[in-house]
Scaffold this motif. Structure first.
Motif, PDB file in Angstrom:
ATOM      1  N   SER A 185       3.602  -3.635  -3.280  1.00 17.35           N
ATOM      2  CA  SER A 185       2.179  -3.225  -3.263  1.00 17.35           C
ATOM      3  C   SER A 185       2.094  -1.708  -3.428  1.00 17.35           C
ATOM      4  O   SER A 185       1.647  -0.997  -2.518  1.00 17.35           O
ATOM      5  CB  SER A 185       1.494  -3.625  -1.951  1.00 17.35           C
ATOM      6  N   GLU A 210       5.329   8.877   2.696  1.00 13.88           N
ATOM      7  CA  GLU A 210       4.364   7.994   2.027  1.00 13.88           C
ATOM      8  C   GLU A 210       3.291   8.814   1.297  1.00 13.88           C
ATOM      9  O   GLU A 210       2.853   8.458   0.206  1.00 13.88           O
ATOM     10  CB  GLU A 210       3.744   7.040   3.067  1.00 13.88           C
ATOM     11  N   GLN A 221      -4.527   3.032   9.303  1.00 14.30           N
ATOM     12  CA  GLN A 221      -3.254   3.776   9.254  1.00 14.30           C
ATOM     13  C   GLN A 221      -3.317   4.977  10.205  1.00 14.30           C
ATOM     14  O   GLN A 221      -2.348   5.304  10.889  1.00 14.30           O
ATOM     15  CB  GLN A 221      -2.959   4.260   7.822  1.00 14.30           C
ATOM     16  N   LEU A 251       2.517   8.772  -2.740  1.00 17.47           N
ATOM     17  CA  LEU A 251       1.214   8.480  -3.365  1.00 17.47           C
ATOM     18  C   LEU A 251       0.575   9.696  -4.020  1.00 17.47           C
ATOM     19  O   LEU A 251      -0.200   9.557  -4.953  1.00 17.47           O
ATOM     20  CB  LEU A 251       0.263   7.879  -2.322  1.00 17.47           C
ATOM     21  N   GLU A 279       6.169  -0.877  -9.386  1.00 15.57           N
ATOM     22  CA  GLU A 279       6.158  -2.104  -8.596  1.00 15.57           C
ATOM     23  C   GLU A 279       7.545  -2.722  -8.451  1.00 15.57           C
ATOM     24  O   GLU A 279       7.765  -3.524  -7.552  1.00 15.57           O
ATOM     25  CB  GLU A 279       5.143  -3.146  -9.113  1.00 15.57           C
ATOM     26  N   GLN A 314       0.300   0.511  -4.810  1.00 16.57           N
ATOM     27  CA  GLN A 314      -0.919   1.322  -4.696  1.00 16.57           C
ATOM     28  C   GLN A 314      -1.377   1.421  -3.235  1.00 16.57           C
ATOM     29  O   GLN A 314      -2.254   2.222  -2.918  1.00 16.57           O
ATOM     30  CB  GLN A 314      -2.081   0.735  -5.544  1.00 16.57           C
ATOM     31  N   ALA A 315      -0.767   0.614  -2.336  1.00 14.68           N
ATOM     32  CA  ALA A 315      -1.219   0.607  -0.933  1.00 14.68           C
ATOM     33  C   ALA A 315      -0.627   1.785  -0.157  1.00 14.68           C
ATOM     34  O   ALA A 315       0.502   2.214  -0.409  1.00 14.68           O
ATOM     35  CB  ALA A 315      -0.802  -0.707  -0.281  1.00 14.68           C
ATOM     36  N   PHE A 316      -1.419   2.296   0.788  1.00 15.24           N
ATOM     37  CA  PHE A 316      -0.987   3.383   1.674  1.00 15.24           C
ATOM     38  C   PHE A 316      -0.502   2.753   2.970  1.00 15.24           C
ATOM     39  O   PHE A 316      -1.285   2.138   3.692  1.00 15.24           O
ATOM     40  CB  PHE A 316      -2.178   4.315   1.910  1.00 15.24           C
ATOM     41  N   ASP A 317       0.804   2.879   3.263  1.00 19.79           N
ATOM     42  CA  ASP A 317       1.375   2.200   4.418  1.00 19.79           C
ATOM     43  C   ASP A 317       2.317   3.176   5.133  1.00 19.79           C
ATOM     44  O   ASP A 317       3.429   3.433   4.661  1.00 19.79           O
ATOM     45  CB  ASP A 317       2.136   0.958   3.931  1.00 19.79           C
ATOM     46  N   ARG A 352       4.937   4.822  -8.129  1.00 18.06           N
ATOM     47  CA  ARG A 352       4.121   3.605  -7.937  1.00 18.06           C
ATOM     48  C   ARG A 352       4.706   2.447  -8.742  1.00 18.06           C
ATOM     49  O   ARG A 352       3.982   1.521  -9.112  1.00 18.06           O
ATOM     50  CB  ARG A 352       2.677   3.878  -8.350  1.00 18.06           C
ATOM     51  N   HIS A 360      -8.217   5.393   5.151  1.00 16.20           N
ATOM     52  CA  HIS A 360      -7.507   4.249   5.756  1.00 16.20           C
ATOM     53  C   HIS A 360      -7.444   4.414   7.272  1.00 16.20           C
ATOM     54  O   HIS A 360      -6.380   4.727   7.830  1.00 16.20           O
ATOM     55  CB  HIS A 360      -6.076   4.131   5.182  1.00 16.20           C
ATOM     56  N   ARG A 362       5.903   2.057   5.695  1.00 16.85           N
ATOM     57  CA  ARG A 362       6.674   1.569   4.534  1.00 16.85           C
ATOM     58  C   ARG A 362       8.157   1.924   4.714  1.00 16.85           C
ATOM     59  O   ARG A 362       8.502   3.080   4.960  1.00 16.85           O
ATOM     60  CB  ARG A 362       6.117   2.212   3.258  1.00 16.85           C
TER      61      ARG A 362
END
Ligand code: HEM
Length: 419
Positions: free
Chosen positions: A341, A293, A276, A297, A336, A343-346, A334, A273, A349
């Motif tokens: 989201s 984060e 990021q 994950l 929801e 599964q997203a890497f942020d 994970r 990513h 966050r």
């Protein structure tokens, strides 16, 4: 044989959550279970598996109904090879201490180890961790490529905890072999020959540290072994050798493989990513949130056991006394319903720190602040010293060895430009 594709389509009773392929790549399976069967009784094993965030926290928060005394279940596997028994008889008995004990006894061990693991000690380690990280990078930086797990992600936490346990640097290869032996035993995937080799190494570990405990009884130093030997709760006896060995083993295993996996997964996520990575390069104050984060994950302790102490019901599912239950922490992280989201890497966050990578309740990781500090320093120093980082193998070649509890990359080959 389960593959990622048929995890999505096959009937649930055609495979188990402990199939090697599910363990290697659990995310699609976990997502399906969160929506179809958040509390699942596996018809093949009779075990229960819990997938959603709220129920996992509820169970982890109720140690009276859901016990951590799963040590016996982990140690005994059907017919025990008599050669294994013979090897184990030359060592110290396996006893339940922190991770595999319940309150009120758990509180006593935890209290003793807290004395050895104070926030003060962790705060003083930052400079040492930075020196270790830089020394490891010095070795490979000019080559422009490296296998990062064996050169950095593994040795960093291993060296930190070895220093804390008073193990000289010259004994690090031994220390590493012992850690691998405990992980092989935990994985429940070892062949009989590997199990024998692991048992021999574990006995060697026990004798090495039993001698160190004796040394520190005579000669107190400023290290965790001395703290363990000399710790007393008011009016209580000191720990005996078998108990002390069990605790040292937990500090070695729980703190080594997990932190290694978290650092490696963080580097992989940043490679995958670049947008990021650019945010982090622009604003280093994001590093602590990056750590959360990445913990969310990667969730290196992907799964953990509990044993049900009495007939009970959770969200309409009846769980009989004596049932073995697996909490899928990696699935909770994970969920929801908690993370947008998921599964997203942020790296920005907002609620990344709500992750349960360190567990929840009375057993919540005792090494969490140390692990967070190691990850923070590792990411900061790697970002400072390596530029243009890229994978040095096809992504499909990356391997997560199957393990019923822990999940992490076996190797991470990278290319980079020294900065
Ligand atoms: C990223 C790194 C780490 C992760 C993901 C992690 C994860 C966990 C989790 C999930 C638990 C709770 C287990 C349960 O629910 O029963 C736990 C407990 C524990 N961890 Fe960690 N851990 C990490 C690093 C460390 C370090 C650095 C140490 C020590 C040096 C450590 C020592 C322990 C011990 C001794 C326990 C048992 C505590 C108790 O039962 O009271 N861990 N860890």
């Amino acid at each position: 044989m389960t593959t990622e594709a048929n995890v999505a389509t096959k009937a649930l009773d055609q495979f188990t959550p402990l199939d090697a392929d599910v363990l290697k790549c659990p995310h699609q399976y976990n997502a399906r279970m969160r929506s179809e069967a958040p509390i699942y009784r596996c018809p093949h094993t009779g075990m229960f598996f819990v997938f959603d965030y709220d129920t996992i926290r509820r169970i982890a928060g109720d140690p009276e109904t859901f016990s951590n005394k799963f040590g016996g279940a982990m140690r005994v596997s059907g017919d025990v090879d008599p050669r294994l028994v013979e090897i184990r008889n030359t060592g110290y008995p396996a006893v339940d201490t922190m991770l595999t004990e319940d309150p009120p006894v758990h509180r006593r061990y935890r209290g003793l180890v807290n004395q050895a693991f104070t926030a003060r000690r962790v705060a003083t380690l930052e400079g040492d961790i930075e020196n270790i990280a830089n020394a490891l990078i010095d070795v490979f930086v000019d080559a422009g490529r490296v296998e990062l797990v064996s050169a950095f992600c593994g040795p960093l936490p291993l060296t930190v905890i070895a220093d804390q346990l008073g193990v000289p640097r010259t004994d690090l290869p031994l220390f590493n072999a012992w850690s691998d032996a405990f992980v092989a035993q935990l994985s429940r995937m070892a062949t009989p020959d590997e199990e024998l080799a692991a048992a021999k190494l574990i006995v060697q570990f026990q004798h090495y540290f039993a001698a160190k405990l004796d040394e520190r009884r005579r000669d107190k130093r400023d290290d965790i072994i001395s703290d363990i030997v000399h710790a007393r709760l008011e009016g209580e006896r000191p720990l005996d050798t078998a108990e002390s060995l069990s605790i040292i083993q937990q500090l070695l295993v729980a703190g080594n493989e997990t932190t290694t996996s978290a650092i490696a997964e963080g580097v992989l996520l940043l490679i995958q990513h670049p947008e990021q990575l650019a945010k982090l390069r622009a604003d280093a104050t994001l590093v602590p949130n990056l750590v959360e984060e990445v913990l969310r994950l990667s969730t290196p302790t992907a799964n953990m056991w509990r044993v049900c102490t009495k007939d009970t019901e959770v969200n309409g599912t009846r769980i009989p006394a004596g049932s073995l239950i697996q909490l899928r922490y990696a699935s909770a992280d994970r969920d929801e319903r908690v993370f947008d989201s998921p599964q997203a890497f942020d790296v920005t966050r907002r609620n990344a720190r709500a992750n349960v990578a360190f567990g929840y309740g009375v057993h919540m990781c005792i090494g969490a602040s140390l692990a967070r500090k190691e990850m923070e320093v590792a990411f900061r120093v790697l970002l400072e010293r390596l530029g243009d980082v890229a994978l040095d193998c096809p992504e499909g070649d990356l391997v997560y060895p199957p393990n019923v509890l822990l999940r992490g990359l076996a190797a991470l080959p990278i290319r980079f430009a020294p900065r």
